[in-house]
Design a protein around this motif. Sequence first.
Motif, PDB file in Angstrom:
ATOM      1  N   UNK A  80      25.902  84.380  17.607  1.00 44.59           N
ATOM      2  CA  UNK A  80      24.901  85.391  17.940  1.00 44.59           C
ATOM      3  C   UNK A  80      24.213  85.030  19.258  1.00 44.59           C
ATOM      4  N   UNK A  81      24.161  85.979  20.179  1.00 47.51           N
ATOM      5  CA  UNK A  81      23.650  85.693  21.518  1.00 47.51           C
ATOM      6  C   UNK A  81      22.170  85.332  21.509  1.00 47.51           C
ATOM      7  N   UNK A  82      21.395  85.955  20.650  1.00 46.71           N
ATOM      8  CA  UNK A  82      19.967  85.619  20.573  1.00 46.71           C
ATOM      9  C   UNK A  82      19.778  84.225  19.974  1.00 46.71           C
ATOM     10  N   UNK A  83      20.594  83.892  19.002  1.00 49.52           N
ATOM     11  CA  UNK A  83      20.513  82.557  18.384  1.00 49.52           C
ATOM     12  C   UNK A  83      20.861  81.472  19.400  1.00 49.52           C
ATOM     13  N   UNK A  84      21.951  81.674  20.136  1.00 46.66           N
ATOM     14  CA  UNK A  84      22.375  80.678  21.117  1.00 46.66           C
ATOM     15  C   UNK A  84      21.366  80.564  22.259  1.00 46.66           C
ATOM     16  N   UNK A  85      20.820  81.707  22.690  1.00 45.35           N
ATOM     17  CA  UNK A  85      19.819  81.665  23.754  1.00 45.35           C
ATOM     18  C   UNK A  85      18.583  80.896  23.304  1.00 45.35           C
ATOM     19  N   UNK A  86      18.136  81.152  22.069  1.00 44.88           N
ATOM     20  CA  UNK A  86      16.971  80.442  21.548  1.00 44.88           C
ATOM     21  C   UNK A  86      17.201  78.954  21.438  1.00 44.88           C
ATOM     22  N   UNK A  87      18.410  78.555  21.028  1.00 45.87           N
ATOM     23  CA  UNK A  87      18.726  77.130  20.904  1.00 45.87           C
ATOM     24  C   UNK A  87      18.715  76.438  22.264  1.00 45.87           C
ATOM     25  N   UNK A  88      18.924  77.203  23.320  1.00 43.83           N
ATOM     26  CA  UNK A  88      18.934  76.634  24.664  1.00 43.83           C
ATOM     27  C   UNK A  88      17.607  76.846  25.394  1.00 43.83           C
ATOM     28  N   UNK A  89      16.566  77.145  24.640  1.00 47.43           N
ATOM     29  CA  UNK A  89      15.229  77.201  25.207  1.00 47.43           C
ATOM     30  C   UNK A  89      14.816  78.518  25.818  1.00 47.43           C
ATOM     31  N   UNK A  90      15.613  79.587  25.614  1.00 50.81           N
ATOM     32  CA  UNK A  90      15.261  80.880  26.173  1.00 50.81           C
ATOM     33  C   UNK A  90      14.281  81.622  25.260  1.00 50.81           C
ATOM     34  N   UNK A  91      13.395  82.382  25.878  1.00 48.41           N
ATOM     35  CA  UNK A  91      12.452  83.225  25.151  1.00 48.41           C
ATOM     36  C   UNK A  91      13.063  84.614  25.069  1.00 48.41           C
ATOM     37  N   UNK A  92      13.402  85.054  23.851  1.00 43.19           N
ATOM     38  CA  UNK A  92      14.156  86.282  23.647  1.00 43.19           C
ATOM     39  C   UNK A  92      13.227  87.485  23.476  1.00 43.19           C
ATOM     40  N   UNK A  93      13.466  88.522  24.278  1.00 44.45           N
ATOM     41  CA  UNK A  93      12.687  89.751  24.150  1.00 44.45           C
ATOM     42  C   UNK A  93      13.632  90.944  24.165  1.00 44.45           C
ATOM     43  N   UNK A  94      13.371  91.889  23.274  1.00 40.08           N
ATOM     44  CA  UNK A  94      14.235  93.069  23.142  1.00 40.08           C
ATOM     45  C   UNK A  94      13.351  94.314  23.167  1.00 40.08           C
ATOM     46  N   UNK A  95      13.568  95.174  24.159  1.00 35.50           N
ATOM     47  CA  UNK A  95      12.806  96.408  24.299  1.00 35.50           C
ATOM     48  C   UNK A  95      13.779  97.578  24.271  1.00 35.50           C
ATOM     49  N   UNK A  96      13.625  98.445  23.280  1.00 38.16           N
ATOM     50  CA  UNK A  96      14.577  99.538  23.095  1.00 38.16           C
ATOM     51  C   UNK A  96      13.853 100.866  22.970  1.00 38.16           C
ATOM     52  N   UNK A  97      14.381 101.886  23.637  1.00 35.24           N
ATOM     53  CA  UNK A  97      13.864 103.242  23.501  1.00 35.24           C
ATOM     54  C   UNK A  97      14.492 103.948  22.307  1.00 35.24           C
ATOM     55  N   UNK A  98      15.200 103.171  21.469  1.00 37.06           N
ATOM     56  CA  UNK A  98      15.825 103.731  20.271  1.00 37.06           C
ATOM     57  C   UNK A  98      15.281 103.033  19.025  1.00 37.06           C
ATOM     58  N   UNK A  99      15.709 103.508  17.854  1.00 35.72           N
ATOM     59  CA  UNK A  99      15.149 103.054  16.596  1.00 35.72           C
ATOM     60  C   UNK A  99      15.554 101.638  16.214  1.00 35.72           C
ATOM     61  N   UNK A 100      14.708 101.000  15.409  1.00 40.78           N
ATOM     62  CA  UNK A 100      14.956  99.629  14.970  1.00 40.78           C
ATOM     63  C   UNK A 100      16.117  99.536  13.988  1.00 40.78           C
TER      64      UNK A 100
END
Length: 333
Positions: free
Chosen positions: A193-213
């Motif tokens: 999972x890209x968010x999981x791998x990014x978080x493990x490498x110290x990235x702060x994950x943010x997701x902004x969507x104009x569509x539904x959750x």
Amino acid sequence: SSDLSHYLYYAPLIVFIPYAVAITALRIFRHNRATVPFIWVVLLAVISIVPYRIISEPDRAVKYYPNASFPSIANSYLNLSTLFFNHIPKLVMPGIYDTEQLYYSPVIISQRETPEQMTIVVIMTEGITYDHMNLYGYERDTTPFLSSLKQDPDFIWKPGISAGISTRVSFVSFWNDVRDPRNTQQFIRKPTNLFRLAGKNGFYNQFLSAQGSNLLRDSGTEYIHVLYTEDSLTPVSGEQNDNSLLLMARDIELHDKNFIVFHTRTAHAAYASNYAQNQDIAIYPEDGVDYNQMLVNTYDNAIRYSDSVIENLIKTMISRVDGPLYFIVTSDH
């Protein structure tokens, strides 16, 4: 999340008050109740219908996911049936539902060194096909900004193939980096999972969507630090549709390492309503043409507006970010 926390107070009331009233009524009138012999057999048979269908057609369990138009008790029944007769069995007993034994190459994740400061911005547009993009040779000027980047040596563009024809399907495959959709363990355990791998490498994950959750189910929301969707963007930004993303980009919280996703909506039917606030973009006529040509024209107008959204997002993030900055622009399907 704190902005929405007050809504959580209503959920227990909505669930527990009807049950409390029903239980109280049953206790009060228990001596007046009529009984039907062996009614529990009929009830058990009815309750078993969906579990039986899920077991007999495990690959079609998605048919029994909750639906916003169903009563809450029906969605609870569907949720529990899918959980206990599809998800949990697949988790604890991989291959239990496979009609043939399938083997997949092991998932190999390699560690890469990243600088102390780094920002990756993914701009994921809704439903744009490259054969309607001037960047790829389409005769209409639908992508003036992206086409202007052709001479930039750091700009790379290639046609892509989506993992599905709907956002719900393509999302889960994209964010979990799943090659074979039958490899359900990759969806469940999320090793890639890209968010999981990014978080493990110290990235702060943010997701902004104009569509539904609801589109993010199984996409790894548990690894996203800040999540805004159509349900919460408008109250925060004061705008609707993709304009809200542009406003949020100006104030988005930045860290040393950032993984930021902007998910647009404009190129989603009905196209004209999604760019109604930006009519200067619409250069292809909506009126005075037949229905099929109207669809093509409004779709191309939507792509033009999406191109301008991409331009503004890129320029905004360039003005705000220090350190290495990378943009990935793709369509969800």
